[in-house]
Design a protein around this motif. Structure first.
Motif, PDB file in Angstrom:
ATOM      1  N   ARG A  71      48.488  27.571 -49.906  1.00 20.19           N
ATOM      2  CA  ARG A  71      46.540  26.826 -50.289  1.00 20.19           C
ATOM      3  C   ARG A  71      46.240  27.457 -50.990  1.00 20.19           C
ATOM      4  NH1 ARG A  71      43.166  27.878 -44.545  1.00 20.19           N
ATOM      5  NH2 ARG A  71      41.940  26.060 -45.460  1.00 20.19           N
ATOM      6  N   GLU A  72      46.151  28.253 -51.691  1.00 18.21           N
ATOM      7  CA  GLU A  72      45.562  29.536 -52.533  1.00 18.21           C
ATOM      8  C   GLU A  72      45.574  28.520 -54.079  1.00 18.21           C
ATOM      9  OE1 GLU A  72      46.720  33.389 -52.494  1.00 18.21           O
ATOM     10  OE2 GLU A  72      45.602  33.806 -50.814  1.00 18.21           O
ATOM     11  N   ARG A  73      47.296  27.758 -54.377  1.00 16.94           N
ATOM     12  CA  ARG A  73      47.344  27.489 -55.492  1.00 16.94           C
ATOM     13  C   ARG A  73      47.392  25.961 -55.372  1.00 16.94           C
ATOM     14  NH1 ARG A  73      53.585  29.145 -55.539  1.00 16.94           N
ATOM     15  NH2 ARG A  73      52.954  31.360 -54.207  1.00 16.94           N
ATOM     16  N   ARG A  74      47.118  25.759 -54.375  1.00 16.84           N
ATOM     17  CA  ARG A  74      46.372  24.027 -54.535  1.00 16.84           C
ATOM     18  C   ARG A  74      45.118  23.879 -54.629  1.00 16.84           C
ATOM     19  NH1 ARG A  74      47.592  20.958 -48.508  1.00 16.84           N
ATOM     20  NH2 ARG A  74      48.639  19.621 -49.953  1.00 16.84           N
ATOM     21  N   PRO A  75      45.091  22.809 -55.941  1.00 15.75           N
ATOM     22  CA  PRO A  75      43.954  22.095 -56.729  1.00 15.75           C
ATOM     23  C   PRO A  75      42.853  21.531 -55.731  1.00 15.75           C
ATOM     24  CG  PRO A  75      46.421  21.121 -57.702  1.00 15.75           C
ATOM     25  CD  PRO A  75      45.940  22.080 -56.530  1.00 15.75           C
ATOM     26  N   SER A  76      41.692  22.252 -55.882  1.00 14.55           N
ATOM     27  CA  SER A  76      41.197  21.241 -55.424  1.00 14.55           C
ATOM     28  C   SER A  76      40.489  20.080 -56.126  1.00 14.55           C
ATOM     29  CB  SER A  76      39.577  21.987 -55.665  1.00 14.55           C
ATOM     30  OG  SER A  76      38.887  21.922 -56.652  1.00 14.55           O
ATOM     31  N   ARG A  77      40.251  18.602 -54.696  1.00 17.70           N
ATOM     32  CA  ARG A  77      40.087  17.803 -54.444  1.00 17.70           C
ATOM     33  C   ARG A  77      39.152  17.876 -55.780  1.00 17.70           C
ATOM     34  NH1 ARG A  77      40.695  13.937 -49.580  1.00 17.70           N
ATOM     35  NH2 ARG A  77      41.655  14.749 -48.662  1.00 17.70           N
ATOM     36  N   GLY A  78      38.115  18.387 -56.250  1.00 16.90           N
ATOM     37  CA  GLY A  78      37.120  18.529 -57.187  1.00 16.90           C
ATOM     38  C   GLY A  78      38.299  18.431 -58.810  1.00 16.90           C
TER      39      GLY A  78
END
Length: 171
Positions: A16-23
């Motif tokens: 979750r910490e490494r997942r890029p944001s939708r932005g």
């Protein structure tokens, strides 16, 4: 007796910490246009932006009947799970009709030798906003999971090869 201690926040998963944001993903998609702010404005106003192909990604247009033959049905959730598992990359669908094609996003330099049409330079693709699309003309079947996340055409070719015998055996 000890004093009660309020539990702290649950630890965050490393994924979750490494997942890029939708932005970050939206910024990457919008940068396919020479004027990314225009793309962001279209997403905000209409939920859909026309993005030029051939710069960041291309699209392979696959008829719905071929995808549905490979999946063994047309139920949207089943199709989404199947394509996410088999293609491991973003797919958009034109949902104006039950026969609306699927658009498999691939790298501009990826080889494609299939019969399905590859859309590239001088073509605009309707790309829906990543979250809460307003438009009903197109939908993400499989959203990108990171900037630069694209499908491997080898996986698409394998999926379509498996679909051909299924399509000819039908009732």
């Amino acid at each position: 007796m000890g004093e009660a201690v309020a539990p702290g926040p649950a630890p965050r998963s490393p994924d979750r910490e490494r997942r890029p944001s939708r932005g970050a993903i939206a910024t990457w998609l919008a940068a396919a246009d020479p004027h990314p702010n225009t793309v962001h404005a279209a997403w905000a106003q209409q939920g859909l932006a026309l993005i030029p192909l051939g710069r960041r990604f291309d699209a392979i247009r696959v008829p719905a009947e071929r995808v549905h033959a490979a999946v063994g049905g047309a139920e949207p959730e089943a199709v989404a799970v199947f394509l996410a598992d088999r293609l491991d990359g973003p797919v958009i669908r034109d949902v104006r009709s039950a026969f609306g094609p699927y658009y498999v996003l691939v790298a501009t330099d990826a080889a494609w030798h299939g019969a399905e049409e590859r859309l590239s330079t001088n073509t605009l693709l309707g790309v829906p906003r990543l979250s809460h699309p307003l438009a009903t003309l197109t939908r993400w079947v499989v959203s990108p999971s990171a900037p630069g996340d694209l499908c491997d055409p080898v996986h698409l070719a394998a999926l379509l090869t498996a679909a051909d015998p299924l399509r000819t055996v039908g009732p």
